[in-house]
Design a protein around this motif. Sequence first.
Motif, PDB file in Angstrom:
ATOM      1  N   ARG A  52       7.634  -3.044  16.038  1.00 52.04           N
ATOM      2  CA  ARG A  52       7.081  -1.595  15.787  1.00 52.04           C
ATOM      3  C   ARG A  52       7.813  -1.111  13.562  1.00 52.04           C
ATOM      4  NH1 ARG A  52       6.384   2.352  20.442  1.00 52.04           N
ATOM      5  NH2 ARG A  52       4.728   1.124  21.182  1.00 52.04           N
ATOM      6  N   ILE A  53       6.128  -0.432  13.276  1.00 50.99           N
ATOM      7  CA  ILE A  53       7.169  -0.369  12.182  1.00 50.99           C
ATOM      8  C   ILE A  53       6.329   1.265  12.070  1.00 50.99           C
ATOM      9  CG2 ILE A  53       7.296  -2.235  10.829  1.00 50.99           C
ATOM     10  CD1 ILE A  53       4.444  -1.851   9.543  1.00 50.99           C
ATOM     11  N   THR A  54       6.197   2.124  10.823  1.00 48.19           N
ATOM     12  CA  THR A  54       5.942   2.756  10.464  1.00 48.19           C
ATOM     13  C   THR A  54       5.064   3.270   9.442  1.00 48.19           C
ATOM     14  OG1 THR A  54       7.688   4.499  11.710  1.00 48.19           O
ATOM     15  CG2 THR A  54       6.383   5.863  10.373  1.00 48.19           C
ATOM     16  N   ALA A  55       4.117   3.528   9.629  1.00 47.96           N
ATOM     17  CA  ALA A  55       3.059   3.266   7.671  1.00 47.96           C
ATOM     18  C   ALA A  55       2.008   4.298   7.643  1.00 47.96           C
ATOM     19  CB  ALA A  55       2.314   2.233   7.704  1.00 47.96           C
ATOM     20  N   ALA A  56       1.700   4.295   6.784  1.00 50.78           N
ATOM     21  CA  ALA A  56       0.358   5.708   5.868  1.00 50.78           C
ATOM     22  C   ALA A  56      -0.786   4.620   5.744  1.00 50.78           C
ATOM     23  CB  ALA A  56       1.434   6.007   4.558  1.00 50.78           C
ATOM     24  N   VAL A  57      -1.639   4.831   6.950  1.00 53.50           N
ATOM     25  CA  VAL A  57      -2.505   4.496   6.631  1.00 53.50           C
ATOM     26  C   VAL A  57      -3.838   5.839   6.495  1.00 53.50           C
ATOM     27  CG1 VAL A  57      -4.263   3.507   8.609  1.00 53.50           C
ATOM     28  CG2 VAL A  57      -1.990   2.985   8.936  1.00 53.50           C
ATOM     29  N   VAL A  58      -4.510   4.582   5.750  1.00 53.76           N
ATOM     30  CA  VAL A  58      -6.175   4.831   5.395  1.00 53.76           C
ATOM     31  C   VAL A  58      -6.455   4.796   5.991  1.00 53.76           C
ATOM     32  CG1 VAL A  58      -7.744   5.626   3.268  1.00 53.76           C
ATOM     33  CG2 VAL A  58      -5.392   5.618   2.195  1.00 53.76           C
ATOM     34  N   ARG A  59      -8.229   5.569   6.832  1.00 52.29           N
ATOM     35  CA  ARG A  59      -8.677   5.310   7.553  1.00 52.29           C
ATOM     36  C   ARG A  59     -10.722   5.482   7.187  1.00 52.29           C
ATOM     37  NH1 ARG A  59      -7.886   3.114  12.324  1.00 52.29           N
ATOM     38  NH2 ARG A  59      -4.976   3.546  13.401  1.00 52.29           N
ATOM     39  N   GLU A  60     -10.269   6.409   6.272  1.00 48.28           N
ATOM     40  CA  GLU A  60     -11.887   6.788   5.779  1.00 48.28           C
ATOM     41  C   GLU A  60     -11.650   7.233   4.416  1.00 48.28           C
ATOM     42  OE1 GLU A  60     -12.989   9.924   7.805  1.00 48.28           O
ATOM     43  OE2 GLU A  60     -12.133  11.146   7.104  1.00 48.28           O
ATOM     44  N   LYS A  61     -12.943   7.242   3.635  1.00 46.44           N
ATOM     45  CA  LYS A  61     -12.987   7.269   2.362  1.00 46.44           C
ATOM     46  C   LYS A  61     -12.611   8.310   2.090  1.00 46.44           C
ATOM     47  CE  LYS A  61     -16.242   7.099  -1.554  1.00 46.44           C
ATOM     48  NZ  LYS A  61     -17.720   6.320  -1.826  1.00 46.44           N
ATOM     49  N   ASN A  62     -12.058   8.491   0.683  1.00 39.58           N
ATOM     50  CA  ASN A  62     -11.440   9.912   0.364  1.00 39.58           C
ATOM     51  C   ASN A  62     -10.797  10.577   1.705  1.00 39.58           C
ATOM     52  OD1 ASN A  62     -12.749   9.903  -2.229  1.00 39.58           O
ATOM     53  ND2 ASN A  62     -14.294  10.380  -0.843  1.00 39.58           N
ATOM     54  N   GLY A  63     -10.048  10.312   2.553  1.00 32.77           N
ATOM     55  CA  GLY A  63      -9.323  10.364   3.740  1.00 32.77           C
ATOM     56  C   GLY A  63      -7.509  10.677   3.166  1.00 32.77           C
ATOM     57  N   ASP A  64      -7.577  11.614   3.890  1.00 28.36           N
ATOM     58  CA  ASP A  64      -5.874  11.568   4.126  1.00 28.36           C
ATOM     59  C   ASP A  64      -4.882  10.336   4.369  1.00 28.36           C
ATOM     60  OD1 ASP A  64      -5.152  14.666   2.586  1.00 28.36           O
ATOM     61  OD2 ASP A  64      -4.935  15.231   4.858  1.00 28.36           O
ATOM     62  N   PHE A  65      -3.926  10.180   3.547  1.00 28.17           N
ATOM     63  CA  PHE A  65      -2.843   9.243   4.278  1.00 28.17           C
ATOM     64  C   PHE A  65      -2.493   9.970   5.255  1.00 28.17           C
ATOM     65  CE2 PHE A  65      -2.507   7.714  -0.500  1.00 28.17           C
ATOM     66  CZ  PHE A  65      -3.077   6.752  -0.046  1.00 28.17           C
ATOM     67  N   ILE A  66      -2.532   9.152   6.863  1.00 28.79           N
ATOM     68  CA  ILE A  66      -1.515   9.579   8.372  1.00 28.79           C
ATOM     69  C   ILE A  66      -0.600   8.169   8.392  1.00 28.79           C
ATOM     70  CG2 ILE A  66      -2.936   9.536  10.326  1.00 28.79           C
ATOM     71  CD1 ILE A  66      -5.265   9.576   8.872  1.00 28.79           C
ATOM     72  N   ILE A  67       0.209   9.186   8.738  1.00 32.01           N
ATOM     73  CA  ILE A  67       1.603   8.552   8.959  1.00 32.01           C
ATOM     74  C   ILE A  67       1.046   8.029  10.653  1.00 32.01           C
ATOM     75  CG2 ILE A  67       4.352   8.384   9.655  1.00 32.01           C
ATOM     76  CD1 ILE A  67       3.560   8.849   6.081  1.00 32.01           C
ATOM     77  N   GLU A  68       1.546   6.726  11.168  1.00 32.79           N
ATOM     78  CA  GLU A  68       1.112   5.846  12.041  1.00 32.79           C
ATOM     79  C   GLU A  68       2.107   5.142  12.452  1.00 32.79           C
ATOM     80  OE1 GLU A  68      -2.374   4.107  12.944  1.00 32.79           O
ATOM     81  OE2 GLU A  68      -3.700   5.861  12.041  1.00 32.79           O
ATOM     82  N   THR A  69       2.985   5.392  13.752  1.00 36.84           N
ATOM     83  CA  THR A  69       3.845   3.673  14.325  1.00 36.84           C
ATOM     84  C   THR A  69       2.492   2.009  14.428  1.00 36.84           C
ATOM     85  OG1 THR A  69       5.205   5.100  15.645  1.00 36.84           O
ATOM     86  CG2 THR A  69       5.031   2.537  16.340  1.00 36.84           C
TER      87      THR A  69
END
Length: 385
Positions: free
Chosen positions: A13-30
């Motif tokens: 497991r890691i925790t990362a900031a994911v960009v899921r869509e253009k211009n979207g926020d960074f989302i912290i996810e596992t």
Amino acid sequence: MTRNTVHGAGTERITAAVVREKNGDFIIETLERESDLRLDEVLVRVVATGLCQTDVHVRDQNLPTPLPAVLGHEGSGVVEAVGAAVQTVAPGDHVTMSYQSCGHCRSCLTGYPAYCERSFPLNFGGARADGTNALRDDAGHEIHGHFFGQSSFATHAVATERNVVKVPVDAPLELLGPLGCGIQTGAGAIMNSLAVPAGASVVVFGAGAVGLSAIMAAHAVGASPIIAVDVVDERLILAEELGATHTVNARTADVSASVRDIAPGGVDFALEITGRPSMLTLAVDVLAPLGTAGLIGGAPAGTQAPVDMNTLLGGRTVRGIAQGDSIPQLFIPELIKMHQAGRFPFDRLVTFYDFADINTAVADTQSGKAIKPILRIPTSHTISN
Ligand SMILES: [Zn+2]
Ligand SMILES: [Zn+2]
């Protein structure tokens, strides 16, 4: 956040900031990371990571890295594990991570890895060189990583031996990540690409993190005068504190006339970092005979800037510069020594943020409130936002 789901064999497991869509926020996810390392890979527990404008350009899809993706390319941390063929770093070593290069092409072999023929796929491709990825989300979907050979907006980064740089354990590790991109770009442009000698005159267009790094380096090598051009007075004040001998606010002054007042025959070196075509034109116009204009600022594909052909006939040169021609394993330790000697105070550019506040850090660079944000990455895998 606690999860009780059983995760797949061979993953961590890691925790990362994911960009899921253009211009979207960074989302912290596992996320799940493959636990087996390839022969040349280096697993780094990320302690901190700089935020660079390139991360924001990719988030906004001005550059075509596929989404969803984990970005971040100015990470520093501690080696946790290495692949079987890795020889130059070992678990426990402190490292910074820099850009990726292939090591085999003509540019790499002649000592110019910043101009690697495979630079674009290796740094922006969102995958390993063979197209695979080490990261998946909870739903089992592939997440693009290996951004600049690291994807450092995460608790762990899968780098390679080629793009990690061992640093002294007594150096301030959480400060060092930006040396791997923005800061080596500005300092390297002066010290490597242009090889500015003592006494040479320099003008720098754009006093952000890269420009201020160039100004510090120009001061360190004894250049004079050093002229900073920007549109934000606070940045010009900082530029003076870091070694600029003169400043010009391009919003209120005639830049060309001001530079000619300071350096009547023109300047020996001009660095363009704003990415504005009109500034590149100006950078060439203010050169002395035999002077060189270095172009660092990126612009949208196809952007043209007019250059007076007769001006170039006076022995003048325009050249593009990537990563300050830095060979990271050689140049970053030099910059650390200069910092320790008080000759390269790049810590003055930095504002620290918690990892969970990554979107605030982005907003603060866009408003001009922060010059070089560094995100502190907690050791815990349980970050929430
Ligand atoms: Zn190469
Ligand atoms: Zn960068």
